[in-house]
Design a protein around this motif. Sequence first.
Motif, PDB file in Angstrom:
ATOM      1  N   THR A 129     -11.482  -0.835  -6.371  1.00 17.24           N
ATOM      2  CA  THR A 129     -10.372  -1.574  -6.977  1.00 17.24           C
ATOM      3  C   THR A 129      -9.757  -0.770  -8.124  1.00 17.24           C
ATOM      4  N   MET A 157      -7.439   1.773  -6.753  1.00 18.92           N
ATOM      5  CA  MET A 157      -6.176   1.174  -6.286  1.00 18.92           C
ATOM      6  C   MET A 157      -5.301   0.828  -7.493  1.00 18.92           C
ATOM      7  N   ASP A 158      -5.953   0.346  -8.562  1.00 23.77           N
ATOM      8  CA  ASP A 158      -5.200   0.064  -9.788  1.00 23.77           C
ATOM      9  C   ASP A 158      -4.565   1.345 -10.334  1.00 23.77           C
ATOM     10  N   ILE A 200      -1.330  -5.840  -6.947  1.00 28.76           N
ATOM     11  CA  ILE A 200      -1.476  -6.633  -5.724  1.00 28.76           C
ATOM     12  C   ILE A 200      -0.693  -6.007  -4.569  1.00 28.76           C
ATOM     13  N   ALA A 201       0.411  -5.346  -4.857  1.00 24.04           N
ATOM     14  CA  ALA A 201       1.201  -4.723  -3.790  1.00 24.04           C
ATOM     15  C   ALA A 201       0.431  -3.557  -3.179  1.00 24.04           C
ATOM     16  N   TYR A 224      -2.958  -3.490  -3.160  1.00 16.36           N
ATOM     17  CA  TYR A 224      -4.039  -4.126  -2.391  1.00 16.36           C
ATOM     18  C   TYR A 224      -3.520  -4.567  -1.024  1.00 16.36           C
ATOM     19  N   LEU A 284     -12.646  -0.172   1.828  1.00 18.74           N
ATOM     20  CA  LEU A 284     -12.759  -0.755   0.502  1.00 18.74           C
ATOM     21  C   LEU A 284     -14.218  -0.910   0.067  1.00 18.74           C
TER      22      LEU A 284
END
Lengths: 807, 169
Positions: free
Chosen positions: B55, B58-59, B70-71, B73, B84
Amino acid sequence: MTTKPQPKTAEPPPSDLIAIEINGRSMQARKGSMVIQVADAAGIYIPRFCYHHKLSIVANCRMCLVEIERAPKPMPACATPVAAGMKVFTHSEAARYSQKAVMEFLLINHPLDCPICDQGGECPLQDLALGYGKDVSRYAENKRVVADLDIGPLIATDMTRCIHCTRCVRFGQEIAGIMELGATGRGEHMEIGTFIERSVSSELSGNVIDLCPVGALTSKPFRFTARAWELISHDAVSPHDCVGSNLNVQVRGRRVMRVLPRENEAINECWLSDRDRYSYEAVNSDERLQVPMIRINDRWTEVDWSTALEFAASGLARVIDQHGADQLGALAAPGSTLEEFYLLQKLMRSLGSGNVDHRLRQVDFSDDDVAPVYPWLGQSIADLENLEAVLLVGSYLRKDQPILGHRVRKAQLQGAQVMAINPVDYDFTYKLAHAVITNPLEMVKSLARVAKALSARKPGILAQKPEWFSALEPNPAERAIAEVLAGKDRSGVLLGNYAASHPQAAVIRVLAELVAEAADATLGQLAEGNGVGGWLGGCVPHRGPAGTAALSGRTTQAMIDEPRRGFVVLGAEPELDCLDGAGARRAMEAAEFVVMLAVFKPSSATTRALEYADVLLPLAPFTETEGTFVNCEGRAQSFANATRPLGEARPGWKILRVLGNHLGQSGFDYVSIDDVRAELDRGQIAPSGRLKHRALAQRLSGERPALARITEVPLYAVDSCVRRAPGLQRTTDNPPPPVRMNARQIEALGLDDAQQVTVRAGEGEATLPLLVDPRVPDGCVWVPGGYPQTFALAPHGATSVIKAAGA
Amino acid sequence: MTAQTSPVSSIDLISPDSRARIDDSIAKYPPERKQAAVMAALLIVQEQNGGWLSTELMDAVAEYLEMPPIAVYEVATFYTLYDLEPVGRHKVYVCTNIACMLCGCQVIVDHLQKKLGIELGETTADRKFTIKEAECLAACGGAPMFMVDGVYYENLTPAKVDEILDSLE
């Protein structure tokens, strides 16, 4: 593929119209509009879940399938543009067949457990299933189950119920301007959510509850407490900001169960800020003051109204007898009604005191005499979205007036350039085109430099105070701001909450006016709560109702600096509602007699009111009183009470009326609130953003301290009501107040390894957590006001921060 | 250490080398459409991270491309090529789509599961292999097939599978 909603214009030229037919009815439709829009306008209902008139069109629920002549297959009405001669059938056999088929698919995974769902009874899916669903499901397999994540204290989730209409996702992207919900996974595994457990942080987040067509997103505080059919809806108006959003206050018995938006295209459209939606929780709180109380020999006793009023009247009369009427002062919360403001000042002035004010978070009053008749937005709320350039001065518009923030965002989406001169690099939901982020004193100079950059267009604007401008040289950002403001046809300057509470607010106002004049821009001032009502009701020390001449007196600050012997406090909690909370407490403690009209029992954790007040009169909050709020565009909205006052609480106007009687004043014989309104004829007051003249003796800038405090009051600390709304208090917008500085400043102060720091400002001191925040400029420390932990700190000027002892 | 404001910047999790590669991808699109590089960026940081996306990573991509987390994710959960959860050193994607199915991919899948002692979607205890079911990888002419670490192997038989997997470190 998303399609932008068509911008609405007033009357389309005839060439833009084409003839179509829906269900055999001929009608004119505007080219480019969608079938569903034309049908809606004609009152022909087409079922839908994903289509919403304020959101982009995605056509992913397929519920609005209709039959169109010569089209080989059913078409989604929301995404099918009209064409000349088109014949649409919304209820034909083929259309109904398609709609029923879609409904069967939607119900495959949707739980059929309406009796235990909070949406039951007000659920579009439930309603449409009645018309389009089958009696018995053909689906025998297992249904999808989605695990729920906690997304904060305001919105409850049951994502197993979600039908993937994506309204909430589009709301985040398009309206709130901050995408927090999304569609993760694929196909059968697609889920709507935040993916990781986190609180949504939008100040408009509650609107997704209204948008959600099923029970996937529901209101956490309201959940499982009532059914829609048990509730009676009452029209109301929000008191928490200067927007005056229209509310439906929904009541069961005498209890307010929830608040929903009441659509008003001119003000809040169909939206509501979370503050307006959830503040009602406080009116049901255990902390409500329900019975009048008096203090004799430091003991509080519950008494009946006549005893309390007699006690209050005799105490006030004693102050007048012994010290003169000028020793009496009155402070009113900005969220009071127009009628309350009016009667409070009428009472005070008829007693012989002009010491009356509602501007509790203002410290600079030096332009009172030249101020316009009320702080005006300079345009209508709807017009904000037509601006092409906006300069925000001392304003966190997004959080302070969320609905106005949304309007400005709409302007920005249409290409407007939004700029700011602010003490903090606030998180707006759009990129600022140009910004000057600097310490409070430099902000003033920065605005002056923008004025100077504009003086080439209108050299006369500097003539009043040439010495202010001679040594100033605009920097590139200030030149750019000036250029954009002057270069656009429709530009506006907005003075926000911080600007109003600035120690040199009057200089900011005059400079903003110069800038607006030179750039041909509108000038808007944003008052707190029903502040416009405060001005128009005459609850200011220098003018009477509607700007008329009246007995003048002391401002809030003067009443704090030269404490009065007697005070009447209307709906305010002096420590938390006054920017100078410590000063307000000192003034109250120095007084001999304090009458408080209070919605809530004072808590010894936040106030010393139980020690300094002598009488507590239970005041009805906005849901229990009739009244009028005047919003920042000057729109007066009168409302009736949604429910009866709790316990023995009474509407403020009635309390003040009877207090007037008890004090032997004439002219307090109103039978109904209409009598008050008739007397308070505001007539036709033309709003103006302009100061009458600019003869100000102030210096442009004061002495800049080594470390200046930035004080602003966050959105969930603004008034006694929101401070007691448990849902709002637990949001990410309302953390325990920290001390924020940027990393350079923290290093310069040698606080690199500090977790807790002690702040000293004025005579106050507070120990608070330290946060690194790159949004704070050098030389500044940002400590929010309006909290019990911080009110003792002086709001402006020199501040010191040291590592907390023992930390 | 003083507490940080949220959100914590995680951009430093992207290595300089990955950044250079992401920048190459960004350069293919108009400057205001940086987010068009999100799929490439996710593949690059996934590679950097030993084959899976945390995560935090991705951030970091979201921050680097100025997108809402969120886009990112949404993209990362949509495509099967992003993982993931931690994976083995070698990722085996077995195609089970129609052409491979007709040509007997079930034999291959069974063999893989038996040989490695894991089910599809799992990782061996020694963290050497992860096997995943893939939809059509566009090599129907060589069905049944699988992809190992980005390389296609076609016309598979159990013996050929043994040979390929045994040759890997």
